[in-house]
Scaffold this motif. Structure first.
Motif, PDB file in Angstrom:
ATOM      1  N   VAL A 115       0.839  -1.210   0.000  1.00  0.00           N
ATOM      2  CA  VAL A 115       0.000   0.000   0.000  1.00  0.00           C
ATOM      3  C   VAL A 115       0.870   1.254   0.000  1.00  0.00           C
ATOM      4  O   VAL A 115       0.623   2.210  -0.746  1.00  0.00           O
ATOM      5  CB  VAL A 115      -0.946  -0.011   1.219  1.00  0.00           C
ATOM      6  N   VAL A 116       1.917   1.252   0.822  1.00  0.00           N
ATOM      7  CA  VAL A 116       2.795   2.420   0.898  1.00  0.00           C
ATOM      8  C   VAL A 116       3.514   2.638  -0.430  1.00  0.00           C
ATOM      9  O   VAL A 116       3.603   3.770  -0.934  1.00  0.00           O
ATOM     10  CB  VAL A 116       3.803   2.252   2.039  1.00  0.00           C
ATOM     11  N   ASN A 117       4.040   1.561  -1.023  1.00  0.00           N
ATOM     12  CA  ASN A 117       4.733   1.695  -2.295  1.00  0.00           C
ATOM     13  C   ASN A 117       3.785   2.110  -3.416  1.00  0.00           C
ATOM     14  O   ASN A 117       4.181   2.798  -4.355  1.00  0.00           O
ATOM     15  CB  ASN A 117       5.421   0.377  -2.653  1.00  0.00           C
ATOM     16  N   MET A 118       2.524   1.689  -3.322  1.00  0.00           N
ATOM     17  CA  MET A 118       1.529   2.083  -4.320  1.00  0.00           C
ATOM     18  C   MET A 118       1.333   3.594  -4.323  1.00  0.00           C
ATOM     19  O   MET A 118       1.159   4.211  -5.377  1.00  0.00           O
ATOM     20  CB  MET A 118       0.198   1.382  -4.029  1.00  0.00           C
ATOM     21  N   ALA A 119       1.383   4.198  -3.127  1.00  0.00           N
ATOM     22  CA  ALA A 119       1.177   5.646  -3.033  1.00  0.00           C
ATOM     23  C   ALA A 119       2.463   6.434  -3.212  1.00  0.00           C
ATOM     24  O   ALA A 119       2.403   7.664  -3.338  1.00  0.00           O
ATOM     25  CB  ALA A 119       0.565   5.982  -1.669  1.00  0.00           C
ATOM     26  N   ALA A 120       3.610   5.753  -3.271  1.00  0.00           N
ATOM     27  CA  ALA A 120       4.885   6.465  -3.274  1.00  0.00           C
ATOM     28  C   ALA A 120       5.112   7.255  -4.557  1.00  0.00           C
ATOM     29  O   ALA A 120       5.433   8.447  -4.527  1.00  0.00           O
ATOM     30  CB  ALA A 120       6.029   5.476  -3.063  1.00  0.00           C
ATOM     31  N   ILE A 121       4.942   6.601  -5.718  1.00  0.00           N
ATOM     32  CA  ILE A 121       5.244   7.270  -6.984  1.00  0.00           C
ATOM     33  C   ILE A 121       4.285   8.415  -7.266  1.00  0.00           C
ATOM     34  O   ILE A 121       4.734   9.521  -7.597  1.00  0.00           O
ATOM     35  CB  ILE A 121       5.273   6.243  -8.131  1.00  0.00           C
ATOM     36  N   PRO A 122       2.961   8.230  -7.161  1.00  0.00           N
ATOM     37  CA  PRO A 122       2.093   9.403  -7.376  1.00  0.00           C
ATOM     38  C   PRO A 122       2.336  10.517  -6.364  1.00  0.00           C
ATOM     39  O   PRO A 122       2.225  11.696  -6.701  1.00  0.00           O
ATOM     40  CB  PRO A 122       0.675   8.833  -7.246  1.00  0.00           C
ATOM     41  N   LEU A 123       2.703  10.158  -5.132  1.00  0.00           N
ATOM     42  CA  LEU A 123       3.029  11.193  -4.155  1.00  0.00           C
ATOM     43  C   LEU A 123       4.278  11.959  -4.579  1.00  0.00           C
ATOM     44  O   LEU A 123       4.342  13.191  -4.444  1.00  0.00           O
ATOM     45  CB  LEU A 123       3.238  10.560  -2.783  1.00  0.00           C
ATOM     46  N   LEU A 124       5.269  11.250  -5.107  1.00  0.00           N
ATOM     47  CA  LEU A 124       6.480  11.902  -5.589  1.00  0.00           C
ATOM     48  C   LEU A 124       6.155  12.890  -6.707  1.00  0.00           C
ATOM     49  O   LEU A 124       6.631  14.033  -6.713  1.00  0.00           O
ATOM     50  CB  LEU A 124       7.470  10.844  -6.082  1.00  0.00           C
ATOM     51  N   VAL A 125       5.335  12.454  -7.665  1.00  0.00           N
ATOM     52  CA  VAL A 125       5.007  13.308  -8.810  1.00  0.00           C
ATOM     53  C   VAL A 125       4.253  14.556  -8.356  1.00  0.00           C
ATOM     54  O   VAL A 125       4.631  15.692  -8.680  1.00  0.00           O
ATOM     55  CB  VAL A 125       4.190  12.511  -9.840  1.00  0.00           C
ATOM     56  N   VAL A 126       3.175  14.359  -7.592  1.00  0.00           N
ATOM     57  CA  VAL A 126       2.336  15.486  -7.196  1.00  0.00           C
ATOM     58  C   VAL A 126       3.091  16.418  -6.251  1.00  0.00           C
ATOM     59  O   VAL A 126       2.986  17.650  -6.355  1.00  0.00           O
ATOM     60  CB  VAL A 126       1.038  14.970  -6.542  1.00  0.00           C
ATOM     61  N   ALA A 127       3.859  15.855  -5.322  1.00  0.00           N
ATOM     62  CA  ALA A 127       4.591  16.688  -4.374  1.00  0.00           C
ATOM     63  C   ALA A 127       5.651  17.522  -5.084  1.00  0.00           C
ATOM     64  O   ALA A 127       5.915  18.668  -4.681  1.00  0.00           O
ATOM     65  CB  ALA A 127       5.241  15.817  -3.306  1.00  0.00           C
ATOM     66  N   THR A 128       6.263  16.987  -6.125  1.00  0.00           N
ATOM     67  CA  THR A 128       7.246  17.761  -6.882  1.00  0.00           C
ATOM     68  C   THR A 128       6.593  18.947  -7.570  1.00  0.00           C
ATOM     69  O   THR A 128       7.119  20.065  -7.551  1.00  0.00           O
ATOM     70  CB  THR A 128       7.953  16.862  -7.911  1.00  0.00           C
ATOM     71  N   PHE A 129       5.433  18.718  -8.200  1.00  0.00           N
ATOM     72  CA  PHE A 129       4.695  19.837  -8.802  1.00  0.00           C
ATOM     73  C   PHE A 129       4.375  20.891  -7.752  1.00  0.00           C
ATOM     74  O   PHE A 129       4.632  22.078  -7.927  1.00  0.00           O
ATOM     75  CB  PHE A 129       3.385  19.337  -9.413  1.00  0.00           C
ATOM     76  N   PHE A 130       3.795  20.427  -6.658  1.00  0.00           N
ATOM     77  CA  PHE A 130       3.314  21.341  -5.631  1.00  0.00           C
ATOM     78  C   PHE A 130       4.473  22.065  -4.937  1.00  0.00           C
ATOM     79  O   PHE A 130       4.409  23.267  -4.671  1.00  0.00           O
ATOM     80  CB  PHE A 130       2.482  20.558  -4.611  1.00  0.00           C
ATOM     81  N   GLY A 131       5.547  21.325  -4.628  1.00  0.00           N
ATOM     82  CA  GLY A 131       6.690  21.938  -3.966  1.00  0.00           C
ATOM     83  C   GLY A 131       7.427  22.932  -4.846  1.00  0.00           C
ATOM     84  O   GLY A 131       7.873  23.979  -4.372  1.00  0.00           O
ATOM     85  N   LEU A 132       7.569  22.618  -6.129  1.00  0.00           N
ATOM     86  CA  LEU A 132       8.238  23.544  -7.039  1.00  0.00           C
ATOM     87  C   LEU A 132       7.489  24.861  -7.120  1.00  0.00           C
ATOM     88  O   LEU A 132       8.104  25.940  -7.150  1.00  0.00           O
ATOM     89  CB  LEU A 132       8.368  22.919  -8.426  1.00  0.00           C
TER      90      LEU A 132
END
Length: 474
Positions: free
Chosen positions: A45-62
């Motif tokens: 479950v954690v790994n399933m959410a890891a990649i989309p979290l990485l993508v969205v967080a990069t957009f949002f953080g940038l």
């Protein structure tokens, strides 16, 4: 639910789960295996959410970092510090390995036991060679590589997402994220709201999944005690001791740096980071501590929220200081096991190759990271099979400390980049959870003053009514 949340963040509770798991591995193996199965579901479950979290967080953080002063310098500093900390970890690991020399002074029985394990695994497999880049060609002639150009610059971003190619995902995400951040807020307002909702949803998924950490700890302890031979642990105790000492030293330096930049005592910083450190140590996942790390670094320690939300998700995948340290020590151990002398040239090769292997292994967790040790071993003409059989036996014990060092390295990057910016810092939370604010203006009244103020208000209101009546009568 409340009990699981308390237990998942309690050091004593997790130690109890560890002890119970060890007993289950010896006396109640089916119970331990069931707990291990539930723990693997948690990791899925954690790994399933890891990649989309990485993508969205990069957009949002940038987007948030672009709005801060000197954004280009800020992002460049983040990348440089992240790379520098991984390199420092590799150098420290190599020097510790050369000084302590794990695997050099093994007894004859321990040496024979490890040699038997390696020979047993190699008898059923062909010779394996690992190179950094895939040179193509037919499968029978080409030497397999751990990295190809398509992994870094994918021609299909959606394919990279589907296959979980972390480096390709990073490239596409950064390009799109920079273009997204360069647009005006009016043009991206709706998309920003979508990203915000997805980001918080993924954080919630990981936070709720972390409630199963006690079950994971119990299952992993049971699995270790039931499948690991004591003779193997004794033979590799030198590697484990050297790894533990290196982790403790580097972690203490990282926490001290964070404390100095935050202007708080060492123990208070350690207490603020207790929840993410426990989760990283026990979960075996580098992405599971993300929500708790963001909360600790921004709300409790007062660092810039924009920098925190960019660096934590990104760094949890790509700032792999713990892996670089692990690869260097493992390589030195195998070299000593095979009596391979290490000169200055070989030491430089170990450092450089371990840094590359650490970045190439981005997005990988568990025993999958062991295979990347073969990249370093191949450059020294050491048998890759040794990494496959020897390191797998102790990898579960090393994975948690690796995550802790990598997590503290990410927090150290945040502290070095965002500290010293009063306009960006939020109020720090004290030990009792209350917000420390510097009072600017304070209103305090005695009972007599309140009665006088109320009388004045009534008098003014009466005058207004009388004037209104007079004006109306005329």
């Amino acid at each position: 639910m409340r009990t699981l949340r308390t237990l998942s963040q309690s050091t004593l509770g997790l130690i109890v789960c560890l002890a119970v798991g060890g007993l289950c591995g010896v006396f109640a193996e089916p119970v331990g295996q069931f707990a291990y199965f539930i723990g693997q579901l948690y990791l899925s479950v954690v790994n399933m959410a890891a990649i989309p979290l990485l993508v969205v967080a990069t957009f949002f953080g940038l987007r948030q970092v672009i709005a801060l002063p000197k954004p280009r310098t800020r992002v460049g500093t983040i990348v440089a510090l992240a790379l520098g900390l991984v390199v420092v970890s590799a150098i420290v690991g190599t020097l510790m390995g050369v000084l302590i020399m794990p695997g050099e002074h093994l007894s004859a029985a321990a040496h024979a036991h490890l040699g038997e394990l390696v020979l047993k695994s190699a008898s059923d497999a062909e010779e394996v060679r690992v190179t950094l880049f895939d040179h193509g060609g037919s499968s029978g002639e080409a030497t397999p590589g751990v990295l190809s150009i398509a992994d870094i610059f994918p021609d299909n971003f959606y394919r990279a997402l589907a296959e979980g190619r972390s480096l390709g995902i990073l490239t596409g995400t950064l390009l799109f994220g920079m273009a997204f951040a360069a647009l005006s807020r009016e043009k991206t307002k709706m998309l920003s709201n979508v990203f915000e909702g997805v980001y918080r949803s993924l954080e919630t998924i990981i936070a709720h999944a972390n409630l199963l950490i006690p079950v994971l700890v119990l299952g992993v302890a049971a699995n270790l005690t039931s499948h690991t031979q004591s003779a193997t642990l004794d033979a590799m105790s030198g590697l484990l001791l050297c790894f533990a000492v290196s982790i403790i030293v580097l972690s203490a330096v990282a926490i001290g740096t964070i404390a100095a930049r935050a202007g708080q005592p060492f123990l208070r910083v350690l207490g603020s980071l207790k929840a993410p450190l426990l989760i990283g140590l026990t979960s075996g996942s580098a992405t599971a501590p993300i929500p708790h790390t963001i909360e600790a670094m921004s709300e409790r320690l007062g660092f810039s929220r924009g920098v925190v939300e960019l660096v934590v998700p990104f760094g949890s995948v790509f700032v792999r200081a713990g892996s670089a340290l692990y690869y260097t020590l493992a390589t030195v151990f195998v070299a000593n096991l095979y009596e391979r002398p290490l000169g200055p040239g070989e030491i430089v090769v170990i450092c450089a190759a371990s840094v590359i292997a650490a970045f190439v292994s981005a997005g990988q967790n568990g025993v999958a990271t062991v295979g990347y040790t073969g990249l370093v071993l191949s450059l020294l003409n050491l048998p890759v099979e040794a990494a496959g059989i020897l390191l797998v036996t102790v990898d579960l014990m090393c994975e948690g400390p690796r995550n802790v060092l990598s997590l503290l390295s990410v927090c150290m990057v945040i502290a070095l980049v965002s500290a010293g910016l009063p306009s960006e810092r939020v109020a720090a939370v004290d030990a009792r959870g209350a917000v420390e604010l510097n009072p600017v203006l304070r209103f305090t009244f005695t009972r007599g003053q309140l009665v006088l103020a109320a009388g004045c208000v009534v008098m003014v209101a009466s005058l207004i009514v009388v004037m209104g009546i007079g004006v109306g009568s005329r």
